[in-house]
Design an enzyme around this catalytic site. Structure first.
Site, PDB file in Angstrom:
ATOM      1  N   LYS A   1      19.615  -3.441  31.955  1.00  0.00           N
ATOM      2  CA  LYS A   1      20.123  -4.789  32.266  1.00  0.00           C
ATOM      3  C   LYS A   1      19.648  -5.184  33.651  1.00  0.00           C
ATOM      4  O   LYS A   1      19.355  -4.342  34.520  1.00  0.00           O
ATOM      5  CB  LYS A   1      21.650  -4.836  32.183  1.00  0.00           C
ATOM      6  CG  LYS A   1      22.397  -3.888  33.127  1.00  0.00           C
ATOM      7  CD  LYS A   1      22.553  -4.326  34.559  1.00  0.00           C
ATOM      8  CE  LYS A   1      23.366  -3.347  35.406  1.00  0.00           C
ATOM      9  NZ  LYS A   1      23.302  -3.652  36.858  1.00  0.00           N
TER      10      LYS A   1
ATOM     11  N   ASP B   1      30.189  -1.096  33.781  1.00  0.00           N
ATOM     12  CA  ASP B   1      29.091  -1.765  33.087  1.00  0.00           C
ATOM     13  C   ASP B   1      29.043  -1.431  31.598  1.00  0.00           C
ATOM     14  O   ASP B   1      28.368  -2.128  30.828  1.00  0.00           O
ATOM     15  CB  ASP B   1      27.740  -1.376  33.706  1.00  0.00           C
ATOM     16  CG  ASP B   1      27.499  -2.037  35.054  1.00  0.00           C
ATOM     17  OD1 ASP B   1      28.290  -2.922  35.435  1.00  0.00           O
ATOM     18  OD2 ASP B   1      26.519  -1.665  35.726  1.00  0.00           O
TER      19      ASP B   1
END
Length: 296
Positions: free
Chosen positions: A13, A149
């Site tokens: 990401k 996350d």
């Protein structure tokens, strides 16, 4: 029961912006960010074991098996399935184990979410292989226990995130290509967040305020100033890549990225990256490659 799942991607990401808006009494920081999935991934391979044992079959230097998020995720999932199934059903059909191998591509301490993504892919794949029956929401709750996350990768698509990163709203982002440079240093997240120089009072924004472009990215990364000061290599990469666009650091570092509208533009910049740095290009994705497993 299916016995194996191979070549399961755990994508990286990017944080297209990252604002620190406050700090909770427990020490966790309040954030706002946009998470962007990219097509640059670790690959995980799973084989069901009948004895309930979890084994990581790949040696990862500096990461003991027992503390690896992959192994911790698998064991946490076993416990959650056991709690949901009940003792009687467990006695009749014990929860299997797994051999887990990984082709590690994402750098540790790079701000790309590699460990969190590996954990999320493990939860998705083993919930499917073991027929655990946990919903996406249940997996996301488990993921939050492993790291802030992890829920994003289980969410399955790009998102505007708040809280400690777990409050997620789906967001469509612009199709583009990224050049990503790894400066050659690993940055411990705690080192950046514990700095007295970190800005912790950025004014909150709304998701509707967010816009993405390849010329000028929205907002900033509040962690970048601290990381660049503590790690000059990061500052050098940012300065170099800014020559070609709006470059910024992702997460708590160390990787730096710049967006380009066309692949050939990214290719041209990639050719010019100094050899002392590792660099690659990656395409923006809208959805996690394993998102279908979350709904099966």
């Amino acid at each position: 029961m299916t016995r194996t799942l191979n070549n399961c991607p755990a994508p990286a990401k990017l944080n297209l912006f990252l604002h620190v808006t406050g700090r909770r009494p427990d020490g966790y920081h309040l954030l706002q960010t946009v998470f962007q999935l990219i097509d640059y991934s670790d690959q995980l391979h799973f084989e069901v074991r009948d004895d309930g044992i979890i084994r990581r079959t790949t040696v990862i230097p500096g990461v003991p098996e027992e503390s690896d998020l992959i192994v911790r995720a698998a064991k946490l999932l076993q416990s959650a399935i056991a709690a949901k199934t009940g003792a009687a059903a467990m006695a009749a059909s014990p929860i299997p184990g797994a051999n887990i191998a990984i082709d590690k591509k994402l750098p540790m301490g790079g701000g790309l979410g590699g460990g969190s993504s590996d954990a999320a892919t493990t939860l998705m794949a083993l919930n499917h292989l073991w027929q655990g029956g946990l919903s996406r929401a249940e997996l996301m709750a488990l993921g939050l226990r492993l790291g802030a996350d992890v829920p994003f990768f289980l969410f399955g698509r790009n998102a505007f995130a708040e809280g400690v990163g777990e409050a997620l709203q789906a967001l469509d982002t612009t199709a583009c290509w990224f050049v990503i440079i790894e400066p050659g240093v690993a940055i411990p997240t705690e080192k950046i967040f514990s700095s007295s120089e970190l800005t912790r009072d950025t004014k909150p924004v709304k998701m509707t305020d967010f816009s993405i472009g390849t010329k000028k990215l929205f907002g900033r990364n509040d962690l970048e100033v601290v990381a660049a000061k503590q790690f000059p290599e990061v500052a050098d990469v940012i300065k170099w890549l800014k020559t070609y666009g709006d470059a910024r650091m992702t997460g708590s570092g160390a990787c730096v990225f710049c967006a380009f509208a066309q692949e050939d533009q990214a290719d041209e910049v990639l050719k010019l990256v100094p050899q002392r740095w590792k660099a690659w290009k990656a395409k923006a994705m809208q959805q996690h490659p394993l998102a279908d497993l979350l709904d099966s």
